[in-house]
Design an enzyme around this catalytic site. Structure first.
Site, PDB file in Angstrom:
ATOM      1  N   GLY A  13       0.826  -1.208   0.000  1.00 17.98           N
ATOM      2  CA  GLY A  13       0.000   0.000   0.000  1.00 17.98           C
ATOM      3  C   GLY A  13       0.853   1.249   0.000  1.00 17.98           C
ATOM      4  N   GLY A  14       2.079   1.152  -0.542  1.00 15.86           N
ATOM      5  CA  GLY A  14       2.935   2.339  -0.691  1.00 15.86           C
ATOM      6  C   GLY A  14       2.640   3.023  -2.017  1.00 15.86           C
ATOM      7  N   VAL A  36      -3.544  -5.349  -0.331  1.00 16.86           N
ATOM      8  CA  VAL A  36      -3.121  -6.011   0.908  1.00 16.86           C
ATOM      9  C   VAL A  36      -1.846  -5.343   1.412  1.00 16.86           C
ATOM     10  CG1 VAL A  36      -2.641  -8.258   1.950  1.00 16.86           C
ATOM     11  CG2 VAL A  36      -3.904  -8.146  -0.201  1.00 16.86           C
ATOM     12  N   SER A  44       3.502   3.107   5.074  1.00 12.30           N
ATOM     13  CA  SER A  44       4.473   2.545   4.125  1.00 12.30           C
ATOM     14  C   SER A  44       5.680   3.480   4.035  1.00 12.30           C
ATOM     15  CB  SER A  44       3.837   2.427   2.737  1.00 12.30           C
ATOM     16  OG  SER A  44       2.656   1.668   2.807  1.00 12.30           O
ATOM     17  N   GLU A  50      11.671  12.464   1.397  1.00 17.99           N
ATOM     18  CA  GLU A  50      11.780  13.879   1.750  1.00 17.99           C
ATOM     19  C   GLU A  50      11.947  14.781   0.525  1.00 17.99           C
ATOM     20  OE1 GLU A  50      15.008  14.155   4.607  1.00 17.99           O
ATOM     21  OE2 GLU A  50      14.330  12.334   5.616  1.00 17.99           O
ATOM     22  N   PHE A 117      18.961  18.116  -8.223  1.00 12.10           N
ATOM     23  CA  PHE A 117      19.240  16.861  -7.525  1.00 12.10           C
ATOM     24  C   PHE A 117      20.492  16.237  -8.128  1.00 12.10           C
ATOM     25  CE2 PHE A 117      16.917  14.000  -4.533  1.00 12.10           C
ATOM     26  CZ  PHE A 117      16.248  14.979  -3.832  1.00 12.10           C
ATOM     27  N   GLN A 231      22.349   0.920  -3.005  1.00  8.84           N
ATOM     28  CA  GLN A 231      22.703   2.342  -2.962  1.00  8.84           C
ATOM     29  C   GLN A 231      22.990   2.836  -1.542  1.00  8.84           C
ATOM     30  OE1 GLN A 231      19.840   5.744  -4.162  1.00  8.84           O
ATOM     31  NE2 GLN A 231      21.564   5.818  -5.570  1.00  8.84           N
ATOM     32  N   HIS A 233      23.371   6.189   0.459  1.00  7.12           N
ATOM     33  CA  HIS A 233      23.099   7.626   0.381  1.00  7.12           C
ATOM     34  C   HIS A 233      24.210   8.331   1.143  1.00  7.12           C
ATOM     35  CE1 HIS A 233      21.115  11.469   0.648  1.00  7.12           C
ATOM     36  NE2 HIS A 233      20.086  11.023  -0.034  1.00  7.12           N
ATOM     37  N   LEU A 243      17.791   9.841   7.386  1.00 10.30           N
ATOM     38  CA  LEU A 243      18.218  10.510   6.162  1.00 10.30           C
ATOM     39  C   LEU A 243      18.159  12.027   6.288  1.00 10.30           C
ATOM     40  CD1 LEU A 243      18.842  10.099   3.052  1.00 10.30           C
ATOM     41  CD2 LEU A 243      16.437  10.646   2.726  1.00 10.30           C
ATOM     42  N   GLU A 246      18.880  14.676   0.021  1.00 11.20           N
ATOM     43  CA  GLU A 246      19.743  15.245  -1.009  1.00 11.20           C
ATOM     44  C   GLU A 246      19.289  16.659  -1.400  1.00 11.20           C
ATOM     45  OE1 GLU A 246      21.130  12.384  -3.851  1.00 11.20           O
ATOM     46  OE2 GLU A 246      20.589  13.706  -5.496  1.00 11.20           O
ATOM     47  N   ARG A 280      25.128   9.746  -6.255  1.00  8.44           N
ATOM     48  CA  ARG A 280      25.291   9.241  -4.885  1.00  8.44           C
ATOM     49  C   ARG A 280      26.454   8.269  -4.720  1.00  8.44           C
ATOM     50  NH1 ARG A 280      18.860   8.519  -3.388  1.00  8.44           N
ATOM     51  NH2 ARG A 280      18.527  10.757  -3.232  1.00  8.44           N
ATOM     52  N   HIS A 348      20.487   2.833   1.542  1.00  5.46           N
ATOM     53  CA  HIS A 348      19.278   3.611   1.295  1.00  5.46           C
ATOM     54  C   HIS A 348      18.291   2.939   0.357  1.00  5.46           C
ATOM     55  CE1 HIS A 348      16.886   7.216   0.951  1.00  5.46           C
ATOM     56  NE2 HIS A 348      17.127   7.356  -0.335  1.00  5.46           N
ATOM     57  N   GLU A 372      10.000  -0.218  -5.669  1.00  4.49           N
ATOM     58  CA  GLU A 372      11.374  -0.564  -5.283  1.00  4.49           C
ATOM     59  C   GLU A 372      11.610  -2.073  -5.298  1.00  4.49           C
ATOM     60  OE1 GLU A 372      12.911   1.588  -1.906  1.00  4.49           O
ATOM     61  OE2 GLU A 372      14.704   0.337  -1.841  1.00  4.49           O
ATOM     62  N   ARG A 383      20.938   4.423  -8.973  1.00  2.00           N
ATOM     63  CA  ARG A 383      19.745   5.239  -9.209  1.00  2.00           C
ATOM     64  C   ARG A 383      20.046   6.709  -8.947  1.00  2.00           C
ATOM     65  NH1 ARG A 383      15.510   7.484  -5.629  1.00  2.00           N
ATOM     66  NH2 ARG A 383      16.563   6.608  -3.823  1.00  2.00           N
TER      67      ARG A 383
HETATM   68  C1  LIG Z   1      14.020   8.018   4.157  1.00  2.00           C
HETATM   69  C2  LIG Z   1      13.808   7.850   2.691  1.00  2.00           C
HETATM   70  C3  LIG Z   1      13.692   8.961   1.875  1.00  2.00           C
HETATM   71  C4  LIG Z   1      13.503   8.815   0.498  1.00  2.00           C
HETATM   72  N1  LIG Z   1      13.404   9.947  -0.273  1.00  2.00           N
HETATM   73  C5  LIG Z   1      13.169   9.814  -1.598  1.00  2.00           C
HETATM   74  C6  LIG Z   1      12.980  10.969  -2.426  1.00  2.00           C
HETATM   75  O1  LIG Z   1      12.977  12.109  -1.974  1.00  2.00           O
HETATM   76  N2  LIG Z   1      12.765  10.774  -3.756  1.00  2.00           N
HETATM   77  C7  LIG Z   1      12.706   9.526  -4.314  1.00  2.00           C
HETATM   78  O2  LIG Z   1      12.485   9.413  -5.524  1.00  2.00           O
HETATM   79  N3  LIG Z   1      12.873   8.421  -3.538  1.00  2.00           N
HETATM   80  C8  LIG Z   1      13.092   8.544  -2.207  1.00  2.00           C
HETATM   81  N4  LIG Z   1      13.250   7.412  -1.439  1.00  2.00           N
HETATM   82  C9  LIG Z   1      13.019   6.105  -2.053  1.00  2.00           C
HETATM   83  C10 LIG Z   1      11.510   5.889  -2.239  1.00  2.00           C
HETATM   84  O3  LIG Z   1      10.823   6.556  -1.218  1.00  2.00           O
HETATM   85  C11 LIG Z   1      11.125   4.428  -2.218  1.00  2.00           C
HETATM   86  O4  LIG Z   1      11.916   3.696  -3.120  1.00  2.00           O
HETATM   87  C12 LIG Z   1       9.656   4.256  -2.607  1.00  2.00           C
HETATM   88  O5  LIG Z   1       8.836   5.092  -1.832  1.00  2.00           O
HETATM   89  C13 LIG Z   1       9.223   2.813  -2.480  1.00  2.00           C
HETATM   90  O6  LIG Z   1       7.835   2.734  -2.671  1.00  2.00           O
HETATM   91  P1  LIG Z   1       7.121   1.332  -2.820  1.00  2.00           P
HETATM   92  O7  LIG Z   1       5.681   1.607  -3.088  1.00  2.00           O
HETATM   93  O8  LIG Z   1       7.864   0.510  -3.787  1.00  2.00           O
HETATM   94  O9  LIG Z   1       7.296   0.638  -1.398  1.00  2.00           O
HETATM   95  P2  LIG Z   1       6.938   1.117   0.089  1.00  2.00           P
HETATM   96  O10 LIG Z   1       6.493   2.509   0.170  1.00  2.00           O
HETATM   97  O11 LIG Z   1       8.078   0.688   0.923  1.00  2.00           O
HETATM   98  O12 LIG Z   1       5.667   0.231   0.430  1.00  2.00           O
HETATM   99  C14 LIG Z   1       5.743  -1.171   0.568  1.00  2.00           C
HETATM  100  C15 LIG Z   1       4.371  -1.700   0.912  1.00  2.00           C
HETATM  101  O13 LIG Z   1       4.389  -3.114   0.872  1.00  2.00           O
HETATM  102  C16 LIG Z   1       3.744  -3.636   2.003  1.00  2.00           C
HETATM  103  N5  LIG Z   1       4.327  -4.951   2.300  1.00  2.00           N
HETATM  104  C17 LIG Z   1       5.643  -5.285   2.371  1.00  2.00           C
HETATM  105  N6  LIG Z   1       5.772  -6.590   2.670  1.00  2.00           N
HETATM  106  C18 LIG Z   1       4.518  -7.095   2.789  1.00  2.00           C
HETATM  107  C19 LIG Z   1       3.989  -8.376   3.104  1.00  2.00           C
HETATM  108  N7  LIG Z   1       4.774  -9.413   3.371  1.00  2.00           N
HETATM  109  N8  LIG Z   1       2.643  -8.509   3.161  1.00  2.00           N
HETATM  110  C20 LIG Z   1       1.822  -7.467   2.921  1.00  2.00           C
HETATM  111  N9  LIG Z   1       2.275  -6.235   2.625  1.00  2.00           N
HETATM  112  C21 LIG Z   1       3.600  -6.054   2.553  1.00  2.00           C
HETATM  113  C22 LIG Z   1       3.990  -2.617   3.089  1.00  2.00           C
HETATM  114  O14 LIG Z   1       3.002  -2.720   4.088  1.00  2.00           O
HETATM  115  C23 LIG Z   1       3.887  -1.307   2.298  1.00  2.00           C
HETATM  116  O15 LIG Z   1       2.544  -0.917   2.199  1.00  2.00           O
HETATM  117  C24 LIG Z   1      13.436   7.533  -0.070  1.00  2.00           C
HETATM  118  C25 LIG Z   1      13.539   6.411   0.745  1.00  2.00           C
HETATM  119  C26 LIG Z   1      13.743   6.570   2.103  1.00  2.00           C
HETATM  120  C27 LIG Z   1      13.911   5.335   2.933  1.00  2.00           C
END
Ligand SMILES: Cc1cc2nc3c(=O)[nH]c(=O)nc-3n(C[C@H](O)[C@H](O)[C@H](O)COP(=O)(O)OP(=O)(O)OC[C@H]3O[C@@H](n4cnc5c(N)ncnc54)[C@H](O)[C@@H]3O)c2cc1C
Length: 571
Positions: A13-14, A36, A44, A50, A117, A231, A233, A243, A246, A280, A348, A372, A383
């Protein structure tokens, strides 16, 4: 066992999962989508982003420049057809988010503001002060709530993909509140489970980033791609790994050593005129070299250098980087208005992930991945900051649409074999709960895993220590099946979740180590001290790690190069 039925099931749910869900229901007005997530969606990791999201907006910028920056940043390991699609869709996706209510920061004329950036030749990072992930995730979450056909399963931990006849048809999930297993069936599944930074001891990543989706796909026979590229950072707070975005360098911050010297300007670290706005991988290496040369500052958590924002002034810091000020004051005890911030490189982001094509489709029919956890691949060996949030939108949407199309043409078939698998999984989880007979402690295995990953797969890597990590990880894979657990309760049993996450991390970490040890060159984030040069002759290929009962199997896959031929990567 409770059974739920939908057209598609999205795990995560990210940013990527929510964007996929919205795209799916918009593409098919009758579609029913299960969303889910092991945590409430707003928790998430996307929420903690940031700095911003990249997409061409400024008049002096172009899609071609974004394309070239991304491919060069990747050290020529990105698939160029994916990067082309990405840069073209990026501004459209970010504008769509604006229409859904994302409060992008503005310039004096009222247009969307963009900031500089690392590794980008023009200002193209959209931002909402320095809480971009929070605002983006909120916008997506609120938009998803407009559709009652997106059915949420919050706090449900997916432990297995249900596969029948060579096609994925749903997931088995542990209800965290009740401790019971459920089968959530669908004719396609999208994994959007995020990264795996927690395989390492010092990371910006939230505790939940344990590579679950990568491990689920891996165990179902899908290859993990380019896992060696982890990666670092350059600017994390020592101790916590929190963090410092950047964007603080994008807004003009300087990196200085113990003598107050801007070494990225005064010494040759390959970043050229870009200085603090280099990519980076290069800046992280420069900091490690400064520290190794004795020009770091000694601290309780090891040596560090400084990020200096003082010359920006209080007004600009409060307008553009208010969160950086809060984090620095709270977690490092310094006010960046009047003091430099202690920083050091920190794990990171995972460039690697589940091997998919440009549609997010994996080799297992019906299984898709985005965000990711996936490796499409547009990030290659390194990246560029701010490409990841946009990647979640662009490839999340594409996977959502493709998964719905697949589901439309797929038959449900018999549920019996799927429910039998879910039942088997329920028995396995029951056996693990409060399993006192095991001989291994969760914390001990986690410590050993994180230690060997830091030693073998850090900013600089050596053949000997990488091979040692391969050896240790193989051993930990055996030991993790003999865990001893104490808590036999059902309601919010976090111990069993931690055990499941650890087993996932062990698989992912082993894949990282195996892929790293085999890449005898230096490229992007993989800086190998024994092979300092990039070697296109032998290693201009993706690496694939596949699960076999006897251990990981390594393979390769060609890189798609359309119009930007590999050249020396210098800035
Ligand atoms: C501190 C920080 C700052 C960042 N800043 C930037 C930025 O400024 N710009 C940029 O481009 N990127 C940035 N990034 C990277 C970027 O934020 C992430 O790569 C991106 O948000 C990942 O999104 P996602 O939807 O793939 O996963 P996530 O947002 O990590 O969501 C994963 C989801 O999967 C679910 N999940 C995981 N495992 C299970 C399971 N077994 N069963 C059910 N659900 C599960 C979780 O509950 C969650 O909802 C940053 C990362 C961090 C850590």
């Amino acid at each position: 066992m409770e059974v739920f039925r939908h057209d598609i099931v999205i795990v995560g749910g990210g940013g990527a999962g929510l964007r996929a869900a919205i795209a799916a229901v918009e593409a098919d007005p009758k579609a029913s989508v299960a969303l889910v997530s092991k945590v409430y969606p707003m928790r998430s990791h996307t929420v903690s982003a940031e700095g911003g999201a990249a997409g061409v907006a400024a008049p002096d910028d172009s899609l071609e420049m974004h394309f070239k920056d991304t491919v060069k940043g990747s050290d020529f390991l990105a698939d160029q057809d994916c990067v082309d699609y990405f840069v073209e869709q990026a501004p459209k996706e970010l504008t769509l988010l604006e229409h859904w209510g994302c409060p992008w920061s503005r310039d004096e004329e009222g247009r969307v503001a963009v900031r500089a950036f690392g590794g980008m030749t023009a200002k193209r990072t959209w931002f909402a002060a320095d809480k971009v992930g929070f605002h983006m995730l909120h916008t997506l979450f609120q938009t998803s709530m407009r559709y009652d056909r997106i059915v949420r399963y919050d706090e449900q931990f997916v432990t297995k993909l249900l596969v029948d006849g060579g096609v994925v048809k749903g997931v088995a999930a542990l209800d965290v509140r009740e401790g019971t297993m459920r089968a959530i069936l669908g004719r396609a599944v999208i994994l959007a489970t995020g990264g795996a930074g927690k395989c390492f001891p010092f990371t910006t990543n939230g505790t939940i980033k344990t590579g679950d989706g990568m491990a689920l796909a891996y165990r179902a026979g899908i290859a993990l791609k380019d896992m060696e590229f982890v990666q670092y950072h350059p600017t994390g707070l020592p101790g916590t790994g929190i963090l410092i975005t950047e964007a603080s360098r994008g807004e003009g911050g300087h990196v200085i050593n113990a003598q107050g010297e801007r070494f990225l300007v005064t010494r040759d670290y390959g970043v050229g005129q870009k200085a603090e706005l280099g990519p980076r991988d290069m800046i992280s290496r420069a900091i490690m070299q400064e520290i190794a040369a004795g020009r770091g500052i000694k601290g309780p958590y090891g040596d560090y250098v400084h990020l200096d924002l003082r010359h920006l002034g209080e007004a600009k810091i409060m307008e553009r980087l208010p969160f950086v000020r809060t984090l620095s004051k709270t977690y490092a005890g310094v006010d960046p208005v009047s003091e430099p911030i202690p920083i050091r490189p920190v794990v990171h982001y995972m460039m690697g992930g589940i091997d998919t094509n440009i549609d997010g489709a994996t080799a297992l029919p019906g299984l898709y991945a985005a965000g990711e956890t996936a490796c499409v691949s547009m990030n290659g060996a390194n990246r560029l900051g701010s490409n990841s949030l946009t990647e979640c939108l662009v490839f999340g949407a594409r996977a959502g649409i493709r998964a719905i199309e697949f589901a439309r043409g797929a038959s449900v078939g018999s549920e019996a074999p799927l429910l039998a698998q879910a039942q088997e999984e329920a028995t396995r989880i029951e056996d693990l709960r409060g399993r006192r007979k095991g001989g291994e402690k969760i914390a001990q295995i986690r410590r050993e895993m994180q230690k060997t990953m830091e030693e073998g797969c850090g900013v600089y890597r050596e053949q000997a220590s990488m091979h040692e990590s391969v050896r240790v990880m193989a051993q930990l894979r055996g030991r993790v099946s003999d865990l001893q657990l104490e808590d036999a309760s059902k309601v919010f049993n976090t111990e069993i979740l931690t055990a499941l996450e650890l087993a996932n991390m062990v698989d992912v970490a082993e894949a990282i180590a195996v892929a790293a040890a085999a890449r005898r060159e230096s490229r992007g984030a993989h800086a190998c001290s024994d092979y300092k040069a990039r070697n296109d002759q032998e290693f201009l290929h993706h690496s694939l790690v596949t699960f076999t009962p006897g251990g990981p199997h390594l393979d390769r896959k060609p890189v798609t190069i359309t119009r930007f031929q590999p050249e020396e990567r210098k800035y």
